[in-house]
Design a protein around this motif. Structure first.
Motif, PDB file in Angstrom:
ATOM      1  N   VAL A 142       0.852  -1.186   0.000  1.00 58.80           N
ATOM      2  CA  VAL A 142       0.000   0.000   0.000  1.00 58.80           C
ATOM      3  C   VAL A 142       0.885   1.233   0.000  1.00 58.80           C
ATOM      4  CG1 VAL A 142      -1.800   1.279   1.211  1.00 58.80           C
ATOM      5  CG2 VAL A 142      -1.823  -1.230   1.239  1.00 58.80           C
ATOM      6  N   THR A 143       0.706   2.080  -0.976  1.00 57.50           N
ATOM      7  CA  THR A 143       1.517   3.291  -1.094  1.00 57.50           C
ATOM      8  C   THR A 143       0.630   4.526  -1.071  1.00 57.50           C
ATOM      9  OG1 THR A 143       1.429   3.279  -3.515  1.00 57.50           O
ATOM     10  CG2 THR A 143       3.233   2.061  -2.478  1.00 57.50           C
ATOM     11  N   ARG A 144       1.258   5.679  -0.865  1.00 57.96           N
ATOM     12  CA  ARG A 144       0.547   6.961  -0.862  1.00 57.96           C
ATOM     13  C   ARG A 144       1.137   7.840  -1.942  1.00 57.96           C
ATOM     14  NH1 ARG A 144      -1.558   7.473   4.013  1.00 57.96           N
ATOM     15  NH2 ARG A 144      -3.242   8.520   2.885  1.00 57.96           N
ATOM     16  N   GLN A 145       0.265   8.427  -2.762  1.00 53.87           N
ATOM     17  CA  GLN A 145       0.710   9.270  -3.858  1.00 53.87           C
ATOM     18  C   GLN A 145      -0.055  10.586  -3.851  1.00 53.87           C
ATOM     19  OE1 GLN A 145      -0.069   6.581  -7.187  1.00 53.87           O
ATOM     20  NE2 GLN A 145       2.116   6.097  -7.308  1.00 53.87           N
ATOM     21  N   PRO A 146       0.547  11.671  -4.336  1.00 55.02           N
ATOM     22  CA  PRO A 146      -0.157  12.955  -4.375  1.00 55.02           C
ATOM     23  C   PRO A 146      -1.405  12.876  -5.252  1.00 55.02           C
ATOM     24  CG  PRO A 146       1.902  13.047  -5.622  1.00 55.02           C
ATOM     25  CD  PRO A 146       1.916  11.762  -4.862  1.00 55.02           C
ATOM     26  N   VAL A 147      -2.462  13.570  -4.819  1.00 56.06           N
ATOM     27  CA  VAL A 147      -3.718  13.515  -5.581  1.00 56.06           C
ATOM     28  C   VAL A 147      -3.572  14.198  -6.936  1.00 56.06           C
ATOM     29  CG1 VAL A 147      -5.157  13.398  -3.524  1.00 56.06           C
ATOM     30  CG2 VAL A 147      -4.631  15.634  -4.513  1.00 56.06           C
ATOM     31  N   GLY A 148      -2.663  15.189  -7.027  1.00 50.11           N
ATOM     32  CA  GLY A 148      -2.492  15.916  -8.282  1.00 50.11           C
ATOM     33  C   GLY A 148      -2.797  17.388  -8.113  1.00 50.11           C
ATOM     34  N   LEU A 473      -3.328  13.171  -0.391  1.00 48.58           N
ATOM     35  CA  LEU A 473      -2.737  11.902  -0.803  1.00 48.58           C
ATOM     36  C   LEU A 473      -3.808  10.896  -1.188  1.00 48.58           C
ATOM     37  CD1 LEU A 473      -0.134  11.554   2.095  1.00 48.58           C
ATOM     38  CD2 LEU A 473       0.406  12.025  -0.315  1.00 48.58           C
ATOM     39  N   ASP A 474      -3.544  10.160  -2.263  1.00 44.20           N
ATOM     40  CA  ASP A 474      -4.370   9.014  -2.644  1.00 44.20           C
ATOM     41  C   ASP A 474      -3.685   7.735  -2.178  1.00 44.20           C
ATOM     42  OD1 ASP A 474      -6.509  10.260  -3.902  1.00 44.20           O
ATOM     43  OD2 ASP A 474      -5.474  10.357  -5.842  1.00 44.20           O
ATOM     44  N   THR A 475      -4.479   6.755  -1.833  1.00 45.80           N
ATOM     45  CA  THR A 475      -3.955   5.450  -1.430  1.00 45.80           C
ATOM     46  C   THR A 475      -3.982   4.504  -2.617  1.00 45.80           C
ATOM     47  OG1 THR A 475      -4.723   5.743   0.852  1.00 45.80           O
ATOM     48  CG2 THR A 475      -4.290   3.484   0.121  1.00 45.80           C
ATOM     49  N   LYS A 476      -2.846   3.856  -2.863  1.00 43.78           N
ATOM     50  CA  LYS A 476      -2.762   2.882  -3.968  1.00 43.78           C
ATOM     51  C   LYS A 476      -2.330   1.532  -3.408  1.00 43.78           C
ATOM     52  CE  LYS A 476      -1.334   3.890  -8.102  1.00 43.78           C
ATOM     53  NZ  LYS A 476      -0.485   4.310  -9.246  1.00 43.78           N
ATOM     54  N   TYR A 477      -3.055   0.493  -3.819  1.00 39.50           N
ATOM     55  CA  TYR A 477      -2.749  -0.869  -3.381  1.00 39.50           C
ATOM     56  C   TYR A 477      -2.178  -1.658  -4.547  1.00 39.50           C
ATOM     57  CZ  TYR A 477      -4.205  -5.806  -2.943  1.00 39.50           C
ATOM     58  OH  TYR A 477      -4.262  -7.190  -2.986  1.00 39.50           O
ATOM     59  N   LEU A 478      -1.024  -2.288  -4.327  1.00 38.23           N
ATOM     60  CA  LEU A 478      -0.406  -3.137  -5.334  1.00 38.23           C
ATOM     61  C   LEU A 478      -0.468  -4.589  -4.841  1.00 38.23           C
ATOM     62  CD1 LEU A 478       1.079  -0.246  -5.522  1.00 38.23           C
ATOM     63  CD2 LEU A 478       2.831  -1.479  -6.788  1.00 38.23           C
ATOM     64  N   ALA A 479      -1.119  -5.445  -5.636  1.00 40.67           N
ATOM     65  CA  ALA A 479      -1.190  -6.861  -5.305  1.00 40.67           C
ATOM     66  C   ALA A 479      -0.021  -7.566  -5.980  1.00 40.67           C
ATOM     67  CB  ALA A 479      -2.512  -7.449  -5.770  1.00 40.67           C
TER      68      ALA A 479
END
Length: 484
Positions: A142-148, A473-479
């Motif tokens: 699970v990572t956090r990325q800027p919303v933009g 921040l947006d949350t991104k999940y990588l499986a």
């Protein structure tokens, strides 16, 4: 530095893509509410300028998001230091365009700068999660990325602090911005933009577009699907319209809207502390604050004594232009605001309330209104709605249950204040108030390290504290599947 020199040093143009530029729509005038004098002219942005600001923010977004968090934090740290070093000049500028005393303006500069220092430290603490899937067959990242790119809309009453409270977390998170400052107080934001350039903020990360037509800026910006977030501080009425504008593109929103704060004083409270807290909660920023105490609910057995003490304190405040020595009460922001306050007081008195001090506008240049205490305020008086001004309406209650019922009888839910020496009661009432914040035996709740925000019609989202950067921040999940 004298007043004229402070004004002259501030850029008066639009700030887009790292350059200062004029607007094709001309300029508008900025005035000193303390005497009505003209301060200067500022570029008046319009739709084409807003579109150019969006293009600049979009063009800078990927590079800015990839900038190391430590580097983003160091820019904020340098900006904090510059604000502290130039606190006197920034305070004078704010007093001239907004009206608050120099003492209050200096306090706001320090408070505003603290958001840069706080979020400079948060920039390197954006975290995520790496863990094993429950079935053991893979991993979850699970990572956090800027919303933009974001649109930030700031109000006139705290022209620096409301800017840094939004810009700080956006910079820390890696978001670019288009800022629309209030028409009445654009100079503080323009000075802040100039300071951030000096601190090393790259071109296009921050874009500032003052305008006399808010809709000409907000409409094209929010209509662009590349803009992914709105942060707005202002009235509930305008907030509802902006929420509707965000619906088509489903942009993220942080809405810090109106308040109608109840100030509860129980019969076991320390009255000296309660009166001091009342003056702080009511008179900060001349009463022009969404967290200002608006309804003073006092237990019947002490209501007379509390009102007498509050009246004495309010009557002793020194009114004057914010640059004058020892001033504690400045002007309201403009004639319209002063007339609104006067209308609400007249309505309350007409319904049976008594003005124990003040009760009308001051006969002097500028938009002054005497600090006012109203006793015996009836429940149907319109003053018990949000009033942006130096007026303290006092009503009574008999029981804790009645106090809570009256305090929560509003669509708003930003902050409440509770004064009692009973710890159990403090916890019960604090938890029972339908607000996002509670001041217990204090009239000041704002702190860069704490989450600021409300519930109900006072909005959603939080600014400041650990929670403040989450809004950007947006949350991104990588499986991650593993081969057997």
């Amino acid at each position: 530095m004298d007043e004229r020199e402070v004004i002259e040093r501030v850029p008066k143009q639009l700030f887009i893509g790292g350059t200062w530029r004029d607007s094709d729509d001309g300029v508008f005038e900025v005035y000193d509410p303390g005497n009505g004098s003209r301060l200067c002219e500022v570029a008046d942005g319009r739709g084409t300028d807003a579109e150019a600001a969006v293009e600049a923010a979009v063009a800078a977004q990927d590079t800015w998001a990839a900038t190391p968090p430590r580097e983003r934090g160091e820019i904020l740290r340098r900006a904090w230091r510059l604000m502290i070093d130039r606190a006197d000049d920034l305070a004078l500028l704010m007093t001239l365009e907004m009206g608050k005393s120099l003492t209050e303006s200096r306090a706001e500069v320090v408070y505003a700068a603290e958001f840069f220092r706080w979020f400079s430290e948060e920039a390197v603490r954006i975290d995520g999660v790496y863990k094993r899937a429950p079935d053991g067959g893979g991993r979850m990242i699970v990572t956090r990325q800027p919303v933009g790119p974001c649109l930030l809309i700031t109000p006139w009453n705290f022209p620096l602090a409301m800017g840094t409270r939004k810009i700080g977390p956006a910079v820390a998170a890696g978001c670019t911005m288009i800022v629309k400052p209030a028409q009445l107080t654009p100079l503080s934001m323009l000075a802040l933009a100039d300071l951030l350039v000096e601190a090393g903020l790259p071109g296009g990360v921050l874009n500032v577009v003052p305008s006399t037509s808010a809709s000409s800026i907000t409409s094209p910006v929010l209509a662009d699907p590349r803009v992914r977030k709105l942060s707005f501080t202002g009235s509930t009425e305008v907030g509802r319209k902006l929420v509707a504008q965000c619906a088509p593109n489903l942009q993220r929103m942080s809405m810090e809207l109106g308040g109608n704060a109840a100030f509860l004083v129980f019969d076991d409270a320390d009255l000296d502390t309660a009166v001091a807290g009342a003056v702080t909660a009511k008179m900060r920023n001349n009463g022009e604050s969404c967290v200002a105490a608006n309804r003073f609910l006092v237990q019947s057995s002490i209501a007379e004594e509390f009102t007498e003490r509050l009246t004495e304190r309010m009557a002793g405040l020194h009114m004057g232009h914010g640059t004058e020595p020892n001033v504690t009460v400045g002007p309201l922001i403009d004639e319209t605001q002063r007339d609104k306050v006067s209308e609400l007081v007249t309505d309350a008195v007409g319904r049976g309330a008594r003005a124990t001090t003040g009760g009308g506008p001051a006969e002097r240049d500028g938009y002054f209104y005497h600090p006012t205490v109203l006793a015996d305020v009836p429940v149907d008086a319109r003053i018990l709605e949000e009033v942006f001004g130096p007026v303290a309406p006092v009503t009574t209650f008999d029981t804790e249950e009645e106090a809570l019922r009256k305090a929560n009888d509003t669509e708003h839910g930003l902050v409440g204040y509770v004064f009692t020496r009973d710890l159990d009661r403090a916890v019960r009432v604090g938890e029972g108030l339908a607000t996002g914040m509670v001041g217990l035996n204090t009239g000041l709740v704002s702190n860069a390290a704490a989450p600021f925000g409300g519930v109900k019609a006072s909005g959603f989202g939080r600014e400041g504290g650990d929670e403040g950067i989450e809004e950007y921040l947006d949350t991104k999940y990588l499986a991650l599947a593993l081969s057997s």
